[in-house]
Design an enzyme around this catalytic site. Structure first.
Site, PDB file in Angstrom:
ATOM      1  N   MET A  22     125.767  73.588  93.412  1.00  0.00           N
ATOM      2  CA  MET A  22     126.356  74.896  93.604  1.00  0.00           C
ATOM      3  C   MET A  22     125.707  75.924  92.682  1.00  0.00           C
ATOM      4  O   MET A  22     125.478  75.668  91.496  1.00  0.00           O
ATOM      5  CB  MET A  22     127.864  74.850  93.337  1.00  0.00           C
ATOM      6  CG  MET A  22     128.652  74.051  94.361  1.00  0.00           C
ATOM      7  SD  MET A  22     128.585  74.770  96.018  1.00  0.00           S
ATOM      8  CE  MET A  22     129.485  76.305  95.761  1.00  0.00           C
ATOM      9  N   GLN A  73     124.898  70.626 103.481  1.00  0.00           N
ATOM     10  CA  GLN A  73     126.097  69.955 102.988  1.00  0.00           C
ATOM     11  C   GLN A  73     127.328  70.809 103.285  1.00  0.00           C
ATOM     12  O   GLN A  73     127.401  71.974 102.913  1.00  0.00           O
ATOM     13  CB  GLN A  73     126.046  69.682 101.483  1.00  0.00           C
ATOM     14  CG  GLN A  73     127.250  68.814 101.064  1.00  0.00           C
ATOM     15  CD  GLN A  73     127.339  68.540  99.589  1.00  0.00           C
ATOM     16  OE1 GLN A  73     127.559  69.447  98.800  1.00  0.00           O
ATOM     17  NE2 GLN A  73     127.169  67.273  99.203  1.00  0.00           N
ATOM     18  N   CYS A 103     132.484  66.244  94.940  1.00  0.00           N
ATOM     19  CA  CYS A 103     132.630  67.339  93.984  1.00  0.00           C
ATOM     20  C   CYS A 103     134.028  67.326  93.371  1.00  0.00           C
ATOM     21  O   CYS A 103     135.026  67.305  94.098  1.00  0.00           O
ATOM     22  CB  CYS A 103     132.373  68.677  94.668  1.00  0.00           C
ATOM     23  SG  CYS A 103     132.489  70.089  93.552  1.00  0.00           S
ATOM     24  N   HIS A 174     127.116  58.894  94.052  1.00  0.00           N
ATOM     25  CA  HIS A 174     127.020  59.281  92.648  1.00  0.00           C
ATOM     26  C   HIS A 174     127.690  58.170  91.843  1.00  0.00           C
ATOM     27  O   HIS A 174     128.885  57.931  91.986  1.00  0.00           O
ATOM     28  CB  HIS A 174     127.719  60.624  92.429  1.00  0.00           C
ATOM     29  CG  HIS A 174     127.529  61.184  91.050  1.00  0.00           C
ATOM     30  ND1 HIS A 174     127.512  62.534  90.810  1.00  0.00           N
ATOM     31  CD2 HIS A 174     127.348  60.600  89.847  1.00  0.00           C
ATOM     32  CE1 HIS A 174     127.332  62.751  89.517  1.00  0.00           C
ATOM     33  NE2 HIS A 174     127.229  61.582  88.916  1.00  0.00           N
ATOM     34  N   GLY A 215     122.921  60.343  90.059  1.00  0.00           N
ATOM     35  CA  GLY A 215     123.612  60.364  88.784  1.00  0.00           C
ATOM     36  C   GLY A 215     122.738  59.930  87.617  1.00  0.00           C
ATOM     37  O   GLY A 215     122.345  58.765  87.545  1.00  0.00           O
ATOM     38  N   GLY A 216     122.389  60.863  86.736  1.00  0.00           N
ATOM     39  CA  GLY A 216     121.680  60.533  85.512  1.00  0.00           C
ATOM     40  C   GLY A 216     120.223  60.157  85.679  1.00  0.00           C
ATOM     41  O   GLY A 216     119.591  59.678  84.735  1.00  0.00           O
ATOM     42  N   GLY A 237     119.263  65.320  90.472  1.00  0.00           N
ATOM     43  CA  GLY A 237     119.979  66.588  90.384  1.00  0.00           C
ATOM     44  C   GLY A 237     119.399  67.515  89.347  1.00  0.00           C
ATOM     45  O   GLY A 237     118.349  68.123  89.529  1.00  0.00           O
TER      46      GLY A 237
END
Length: 340
Positions: A22, A73, A103, A174, A215-216, A237
């Protein structure tokens, strides 16, 4: 539904993807990222179904054809609204429609969508079934491993089985829980521990599903390692945003068949390729900072990077800012290189 050849190309695109973020992954950001990787799947920011139905649809959904492959999305929890939004988005030609079930923000929870839907897998199944009835491209789901006090070992496989039963074959997971109470969205991206092992076990338990991990992940080496362990794809991300060169400029090597044809380019080459895009945007009445705010990390870790960021941060948002500001920022890099 798509034929087998299209499905294969779609699956291959997800070897690496850039996460929907976002306020970050708008069309200017995606165009910039596409200059660094021809093959990675790019995602829009989350767009709510009601916004597409009632809002400025063209502004929300328009993008450059250069951005393909690209996924839209959606956010929502009403099957009828999601079906209508999917139908309205169809003419824009996205390669995938993704449902946000990950989210954890307060505004998402108040609308009963996002990560809170992990607690309602049957509703998610109804939503994706309605979307698939309107879609001519794959419908996918991005989720967490669980929420709050859930036991992910129980909750996640049940969620995958229920939603896959409605026809979804592709999940981006995630690998953290979402804590809907007590953690901010930023903290939800950092504090809950990562569990890559669980996601790997989901691929083993559901071998016919396309399972991607998020994730990460901040390096291509880690992405390659996770692919080598059997996952179908890796989604990156914040690293793709803050240090795009390190994770996107060499990303096409993750597609072995395409690696030989991948052009060799530098961050400065990318900056040069952005110039005509910026010029066109300015000529159409756009503002410089709408593009350059996504480019602040382009020279991360390189001499002159701080001056590059300073010139653009201070100058690009001023009234009338144009390519002269962009050129001045690039000149700082030249001066830093000459001083080495």
């Amino acid at each position: 539904m798509t034929d087998l050849s299209i499905q294969k190309g779609f699956r291959d695109a997800h070897r690496l993807s850039v996460a929907p973020m976002m306020d970050w992954t708008d069309r200017h950001c995606r165009y910039f990222h596409r200059l660094m990787t021809r093959h990675a799947m790019l995602y829009t920011e989350m767009v709510t179904a009601p916004a597409i139905i009632h809002g400025p649809r063209d502004r929300l959904l328009a993008y450059s054809t250069a951005e393909h492959p690209i996924a839209l999305q959606l956010g929502g929890s009403d099957p009828r609204e999601l079906a209508q939004a999917t139908r309205l988005a169809q003419p824009f030609g996205y390669d995938e429609i993704n449902l946000n079930v990950g989210c954890p923000s307060d505004r998402v929870q108040s609308g009963c969508f996002g990560a809170v839907l992990m607690e309602r897998p049957s509703l998610v199944a109804d939503c994706v079934a309605a979307m698939q009835a309107e879609a001519r491209v794959p419908v996918t789901v991005k989720c967490r491993i669980g929420v709050d006090d859930d036991d992910p070992e129980t909750v996640l496989p049940r969620f995958l089985e229920t939603v896959a039963g409605a026809g979804v074959q592709h999940f981006i997971i995630h690998a953290r829980k979402a804590w809907l109470k007590g953690l901010s969205p930023k903290e939800n991206r950092e504090i809950p521990p990562l569990d890559y092992g669980l996601v790997l076990r989901m691929k083993q338990q559901f071998p016919d599903l396309t399972i991607c991990i998020n994730g990460g992940i901040a390096s291509l080496d880690l992405a390659q390692d996770l692919l080598g362990q059997g996952l179908d794809g890796v989604m990156i991300g914040r690293a793709a945003y803050h240090d795009p060169v390190s994770v996107l400029l060499g990303a096409d090597a993750l597609w072995p068949a395409a690696a030989q044809d991948a052009p060799t380019q530098t961050a400065m080459d990318v900056a040069a390729k952005m110039r005509p895009y910026i010029a066109d945007h300015l000529a159409a009445g756009g503002r410089l900072h709408q593009i350059t705010r996504h480019m602040l990390g382009l020279f991360h870790g390189r001499p002159g990077a701080r001056a590059w960021r300073r010139v653009l941060s201070e100058g690009a948002s001023r009234d009338g800012a144009g390519l002269d500001v962009y050129n001045a920022a690039l000149a700082e890099l030249d001066m830093a290189a000459a001083a080495q």
